[in-house]
Design a protein around this motif. Structure first.
Motif, PDB file in Angstrom:
ATOM      1  N   HIS A 143       0.816  -1.209   0.000  1.00 42.42           N
ATOM      2  CA  HIS A 143       0.000   0.000   0.000  1.00 42.42           C
ATOM      3  C   HIS A 143       0.854   1.265   0.000  1.00 42.42           C
ATOM      4  O   HIS A 143       0.421   2.305  -0.501  1.00 42.42           O
ATOM      5  CB  HIS A 143      -0.949  -0.005   1.199  1.00 42.42           C
ATOM      6  N   ASP A 144       2.045   1.194   0.545  1.00 39.67           N
ATOM      7  CA  ASP A 144       2.948   2.346   0.469  1.00 39.67           C
ATOM      8  C   ASP A 144       3.399   2.571  -0.968  1.00 39.67           C
ATOM      9  O   ASP A 144       3.311   3.680  -1.493  1.00 39.67           O
ATOM     10  CB  ASP A 144       4.152   2.133   1.373  1.00 39.67           C
ATOM     11  N   CYS A 145       3.857   1.519  -1.620  1.00 38.72           N
ATOM     12  CA  CYS A 145       4.438   1.660  -2.954  1.00 38.72           C
ATOM     13  C   CYS A 145       3.416   2.090  -4.006  1.00 38.72           C
ATOM     14  O   CYS A 145       3.760   2.800  -4.956  1.00 38.72           O
ATOM     15  CB  CYS A 145       5.098   0.353  -3.378  1.00 38.72           C
ATOM     16  N   PHE A 146       2.167   1.679  -3.869  1.00 38.90           N
ATOM     17  CA  PHE A 146       1.171   1.985  -4.896  1.00 38.90           C
ATOM     18  C   PHE A 146       0.637   3.418  -4.823  1.00 38.90           C
ATOM     19  O   PHE A 146      -0.058   3.861  -5.730  1.00 38.90           O
ATOM     20  CB  PHE A 146       0.020   0.981  -4.820  1.00 38.90           C
ATOM     21  N   VAL A 147       0.938   4.139  -3.757  1.00 39.07           N
ATOM     22  CA  VAL A 147       0.486   5.524  -3.634  1.00 39.07           C
ATOM     23  C   VAL A 147       1.705   6.406  -3.376  1.00 39.07           C
ATOM     24  O   VAL A 147       2.362   6.265  -2.345  1.00 39.07           O
ATOM     25  CB  VAL A 147      -0.534   5.692  -2.487  1.00 39.07           C
ATOM     26  N   GLU A 148       2.051   7.253  -4.313  1.00 35.83           N
ATOM     27  CA  GLU A 148       3.212   8.145  -4.211  1.00 35.83           C
ATOM     28  C   GLU A 148       4.548   7.403  -4.276  1.00 35.83           C
ATOM     29  O   GLU A 148       5.592   7.985  -4.024  1.00 35.83           O
ATOM     30  CB  GLU A 148       3.158   8.990  -2.924  1.00 35.83           C
ATOM     31  N   GLY A 149       4.538   6.112  -4.601  1.00 30.85           N
ATOM     32  CA  GLY A 149       5.779   5.342  -4.660  1.00 30.85           C
ATOM     33  C   GLY A 149       6.208   4.833  -3.294  1.00 30.85           C
ATOM     34  O   GLY A 149       5.586   5.121  -2.269  1.00 30.85           O
TER      35      GLY A 149
END
Length: 384
Positions: free
Chosen positions: A131-137
């Motif tokens: 979920h971190d990587c899919f939003v703002e990287g």
């Protein structure tokens, strides 16, 4: 004739695999509830918006897998990859070997203690990385708390709150790192290491790989960006492929990373459409059990994998073939385009574990921040 024999053998294996699915004799799963991040509990549980696509087609009469397995190509499948993909530019394995030699061990020890105390937290750490990587990287933007300047960061977005967990493990690892080597290790790398280490412990060391590092922490975190970037549990195959393609990931990465659904729990609201639908292809016995488990006040949780709920393994793919999965997005993997990959993840030992390691590294290269547009946070919950 040889090719025909291979084809018939594979089809026979598909049939034998589906027989190992859920039989409906088990009791309804006992819901498991994990604590929400402190001081962030909403008054009512969030729900995903209803799916915008047309309802799924009625389930076929026969429970056997689609007849399109194997795919049209008659060439033998390639063997599982021998290792993770090359790291993204700016990242490298052993990034902290000189500046903070014990960095990765500190994170691993912290994660080990957390997972051994509660394996559900380990599932949360894998999901936290995703979920971190899919939003703002991959920039630790998901860790930021609400402030006066930004009252709704990512962690309060519908796909994240209140189900996302593991924040306290990141806090503990970061505190230990700041004590050992202040201002050196980014929160983004802590999230990446923690996701890798959680996968290692949850898989009984069957998923073991090096995670490149060198990420910087981002300063932007907006709840409104979560629904548009994170794949929905209500999504069909085309929408899922688009969600992943937007991040530089292909359909095979999508199938591989979906295997994380073999562990952890889900809120009933995330698959309520499948329980209410008369055309859902969910196994009838599973549907009946889930309907009973979800028929309680609030938004109950149930385990995502009834067979091996506490282990990160390839059981998820058996569940896909036997229609024992919760989400529309899970059921979509039975399609002719992705179903054979699902099948191979069942019948080839170690294939999925190797591919999952490679996909985690590839995902960890999304939207990398540098010193030019990022920072090394002192506190993972706040920008400097």
């Amino acid at each position: 004739m040889a090719k025909l024999a291979v084809l018939l053998t594979l089809l026979a294996l598909v049939g034998s695999v589906t027989c190992q699915g859920y039989t409906g004799n088990a009791s309804p799963p006992t819901p498991i509830t994990y604590p929400s991040p402190p001081s962030l509990s909403p008054s009512t549980p969030p729900t995903y918006p209803p799916p915008s696509s047309t309802p799924p087609s009625p389930a076929p009469v026969s429970p056997s897998p689609p007849t399109t397995y194997p795919p049209q190509s008659t060439t033998p499948p390639n063997p599982a990859p021998t290792g993770p993909s090359p790291p993204a530019p700016g990242l490298r394995v052993g990034y902290y070997s000189s500046s903070c030699p014990k960095a990765e061990q500190i994170v691993k020890d912290t994660v080990k203690n957390a997972v051994y105390a509660n394996r559900g937290i380990g599932a949360g750490l894998v999901r936290l990385f995703f979920h971190d990587c899919f939003v703002e990287g991959c920039d630790a933007s998901v860790l930021l708390d609400p402030t006066t300047a930004n009252s709704r960061p990512e962690k309060l977005g519908v796909p994240n709150f209140p189900s996302l967990r593991g924040f306290e493990v990141i806090d503990a690892a970061k505190a230990a790192l700041e004590s050992a080597c202040p201002g050196v290790v980014s929160c983004a790398d802590v999230v990446a290491f923690a996701g890798r280490d959680a996968a290692y412990f949850l898989s009984n060391a069957n998923i073991d790989f090096a995670m490149p590092a060198g990420r910087y922490d981002g300063r932007v975190s907006l709840a409104d960006e979560t629904l548009t970037n994170l794949p929905s549990p209500f999504a069909g195959l085309d929408q899922l492929k688009k969600n992943f393609a937007d991040k530089g990931l292909d359909a095979d990465d999508m199938v591989t990373l979906s295997g994380a659904h073999s562990i952890g729990v889900s809120h009933c609201s995330s698959f309520s459409d499948r329980l209410a639908s008369t055309t859902s292809d969910m196994d009838a016995a599973l549907k009946a059990n889930l309907t009973r488990a979800c028929n309680r006040t609030g938004d109950p949780t149930v385990v995502q994998d009834l067979k091996t709920p506490d282990k990160l393994d390839n059981q998820y793919y058996r569940n896909v073939l036997s229609r024992d999965v919760l989400f529309t997005s899970d059921a979509a993997l039975r399609s002719s385009e992705t179903g054979f990959s699902v099948f191979l993840n069942v019948v080839i030992p170690g294939r999925w574990e190797s591919k999952f390691a490679a996909a985690m590294v590839k995902m960890g290269g999304i939207g990398i921040k540098t010193s030019a547009n990022g920072e090394i946070r002192k506190n993972c919950r706040l920008v400097n």
